[in-house]
Enzyme design. Structure first.
Site, PDB file in Angstrom:
ATOM      1  N   ASN B  67       0.839  -1.201   0.000  1.00  0.00           N
ATOM      2  CA  ASN B  67       0.000   0.000   0.000  1.00  0.00           C
ATOM      3  C   ASN B  67       0.861   1.232   0.000  1.00  0.00           C
ATOM      4  OD1 ASN B  67      -0.450   2.024   2.356  1.00  0.00           O
ATOM      5  ND2 ASN B  67       0.131   0.102   3.334  1.00  0.00           N
ATOM      6  N   ASN B 121       3.546   8.300  14.422  1.00  0.00           N
ATOM      7  CA  ASN B 121       3.848   7.522  13.218  1.00  0.00           C
ATOM      8  C   ASN B 121       5.262   7.865  12.764  1.00  0.00           C
ATOM      9  OD1 ASN B 121       4.000   6.271  10.773  1.00  0.00           O
ATOM     10  ND2 ASN B 121       2.074   7.083   9.969  1.00  0.00           N
ATOM     11  N   CYS B 124       6.461   5.465   8.636  1.00  0.00           N
ATOM     12  CA  CYS B 124       5.700   5.193   7.414  1.00  0.00           C
ATOM     13  C   CYS B 124       6.648   5.250   6.211  1.00  0.00           C
ATOM     14  CB  CYS B 124       4.585   6.208   7.240  1.00  0.00           C
ATOM     15  SG  CYS B 124       3.669   5.963   5.712  1.00  0.00           S
ATOM     16  N   THR B 190       4.687  -0.826   8.207  1.00  0.00           N
ATOM     17  CA  THR B 190       4.790  -1.803   7.119  1.00  0.00           C
ATOM     18  C   THR B 190       6.261  -2.040   6.767  1.00  0.00           C
ATOM     19  OG1 THR B 190       4.424   0.024   5.587  1.00  0.00           O
ATOM     20  CG2 THR B 190       2.550  -1.405   6.058  1.00  0.00           C
ATOM     21  N   GLY B 263      -5.084  -5.472  10.554  1.00  0.00           N
ATOM     22  CA  GLY B 263      -5.156  -4.578   9.409  1.00  0.00           C
ATOM     23  C   GLY B 263      -5.531  -5.284   8.134  1.00  0.00           C
TER      24      GLY B 263
END
Lengths: 243, 303
Positions: B67, B121, B124, B190, B263
């Protein structure tokens, strides 16, 4: 994982709407959708209008690129995704503008269909002759160039054991207030800004239901518990815009 | 600010991963569907509205999901309006990011009144092609991470999660985050990132070119991250990555996580099916734990 198809015909429906026919068919329940990728232009959700074709109206760069596609060029599809219409006989179809395309596949698959079609002018009444071969068609156009002058809602109420509606959201909401069928027998195909198409990003939420995996077809009884229907949608950033 | 660890009260100890589902009305609806999630994590809230990448933003190879949404966020005012008008009964964790160091505490100070905790975060891997943002460097820069976590700690007294990338020296990052005041470590974002090329199109599929890997195939990457970090620090850990069954969740607990995020397992499922899946996962975890609380499984693989 995409399935690639080649365009064999680009049929102009009206100056802003075209139908692309492929060299192959795709299997989907009417009302389900595919994510259609045109490399370089982007990816958007479409319900097929034919097992081997989709109808698109120019609304931005992506749909403008679809309008320019020529036989021999390719399209990439992934899907089918989502929940479609039930296959039942005796549907009353109510379509507005390019929303008629969202009903086209179902019309071929069910018995005793009847059609109420609306648009700004005669050019917006898609597939008029094809649908007239399947069942009775009544038309309302805003300029009176085909059928009665007025809105498709002016043709309501009307008979039918079940109802399938696809069109601008305000039109669909207006239809609901004039229909006499039970809400559980009225099916609407709704639209939200989709990014992933598979239930991950959440951008297509309508009152918390995901249009991509819970819909895009909802019953009117479900929509009663979805106050965002007819009211607001999330855009590219997730921010609300009014409908 | 005292350095006493602050706890998240999540029952069950399951959440959605940030970026997944992510809007408050979806959380409300999952609650109505009786999802067995003890809390929810918002999409990462940034300093200003941005659309992120255009579709295609996901690509399923059949073995792993890529993604590249690239941090879309509605403006903070819109988030605050949502917090006010769409109340969620379960605790909501606000995931945040900034493009500049000083933006992190600014974002936190504006949303922290509405959330039960803050997740930074910090890892990312996605961005819009051509853009250089802090997001692409903060995870690799110890000095910057120390500053960001420190400023975040000063901006909120609520539980603070530092969500790290598995793609960096995460032991060093974890040490910095804990020293700077993080209460939890998020393990992790990820993996990769990876890249998929469509050979008919002869170009990368994702508009963002590359994208973070998630799903079943990458789980061992983050299980190792959790295992390594727990062994080193015995710190509270939120684990994310490739959980789709109760066995996967138990695996993360045994590696050292106390909270598990879900997720990619939600893909292709209706919200009703998502809720059912969370119940199956939670029931399986409890069944496996038997007469004891599942918290007894935390770190069980460390001998």
């Amino acid at each position: 994982m995409y399935e690639v198809c080649t365009i064999v015909e680009n049929r102009l429906e009206n100056p802003r709407t075209n139908t692309l026919f492929f060299d192959r068919t795709f299997s989907a329940r009417p009302g389900q959708f595919f994510m259609v990728w045109l490399p370089g232009a982007g990816e958007r959700p479409f319900s097929l209008a034919y097992p081997n074709g989709l109808t698109s109206k120019v609304a931005g760069e992506f749909t403008a690129a679809l309008m320019e596609l020529k036989p021999g060029e390719k399209l990439w599809l992934r899907g089918p995704y989502g929940r479609g219409f039930p296959l039942k006989d005796g549907f009353l179809f109510i379509g507005g503008g390019v929303g008629i395309a969202g009903l086209r596949l179902l019309a071929d698959r069910v018995g005793r269909p009847r059609f109420l079609l609306g648009g700004k002018d005669a050019g917006e009444i898609l597939y008029h002759e094809e649908l007239a071969r399947l069942g009775e068609v009544r038309v309302a156009t805003e300029d009176g160039s085909l059928g009665m002058r007025g809105l498709v809602t002016d043709l309501l109420p009307a008979g039918g054991e079940h109802v399938a509606i696809c069109g601008p959201e305000r039109m669909m909401a207006a239809c609901l207030s004039r229909l006499t069928q039970r809400p559980s027998k009225i099916y609407l195909s709704i639209e939200r800004y989709m990014k992933c198409g598979i239930g991950l990003c959440g951008n297509c939420s309508c009152s918390g239901r995901l249009v991509c995996t819970d819909g895009p077809v909802f019953t009117a009884s479900e929509l009663r518990r979805m106050p965002d229907f007819g009211r607001r949608r999330r855009g590219k950033t997730g921010a609300w815009t009014d409908i | 600010m005292p350095s006493v660890p602050r706890h998240l009260e999540l029952h069950p100890p399951l959440v959605n991963g940030s970026g997944l589902l992510c809007f408050l009305e979806v959380f409300q609806h999952l609650d109505r569907q009786r999802a067995a999630l003890g809390g929810y994590v918002t999409k990462s809230i940034g300093p200003e509205g941005r659309p992120g990448n255009v579709a295609p933003v996901v690509y399923d190879t059949g073995h792993v999901m890529l993604n590249s949404l690239a941090l879309p966020t509605q403006p903070i005012e819109s988030w605050i309006e949502d917090f006010r008008s769409l109340p969620v009964q379960k605790p909501v964790i606000g995931s945040v990011y900034g493009n500049r160091v000083e933006e992190w505490p600014e974002v936190i100070s504006r949303v922290e009144a509405y959330v039960a905790g803050i997740e930074l975060n910090l890892g990312c891997p996605n961005y819009v092609p051509g853009e250089t943002s802090l997001m692409t460097v903060v995870g690799d820069s110890p000095a910057m991470m120390r500053e960001v976590v420190g400023l975040a700690r000063a901006a909120t007294a609520k539980p603070l999660i530092a969500k790290l990338s598995p793609n960096t020296d995460y032991l060093a990052a974890a040490r910095i985050a804990l020293d700077a005041g993080a209460d939890y470590l998020g393990c992790g974002n990820t993996a990769g990132p990876g890249l998929a090329i469509d050979i008919e199109a002869a170009r990368p599929v994702l508009s963002g070119i590359s994208g973070g890997l998630s799903g079943d195939a990458m789980r061992p990457v983050n299980v190792k991250m959790v295992y390594d970090i727990y062994r080193e620090f015995r710190a509270p850990i939120l684990a994310y990555g490739g959980v789709s069954t109760w066995r996967d969740a138990v695996e993360y607990l045994m590696a050292g996580a106390c909270i598990v995020g879900l997720g990619t397992c939600f893909a292709y499922r209706s919200t009703r099916q998502m809720a059912r899946l969370t119940r199956q996962i939670w029931e399986g975890m409890q069944r496996f734990a038997g007469s004891r609380d599942v918290t007894h499984l935390v770190g069980a693989a460390h001998v």
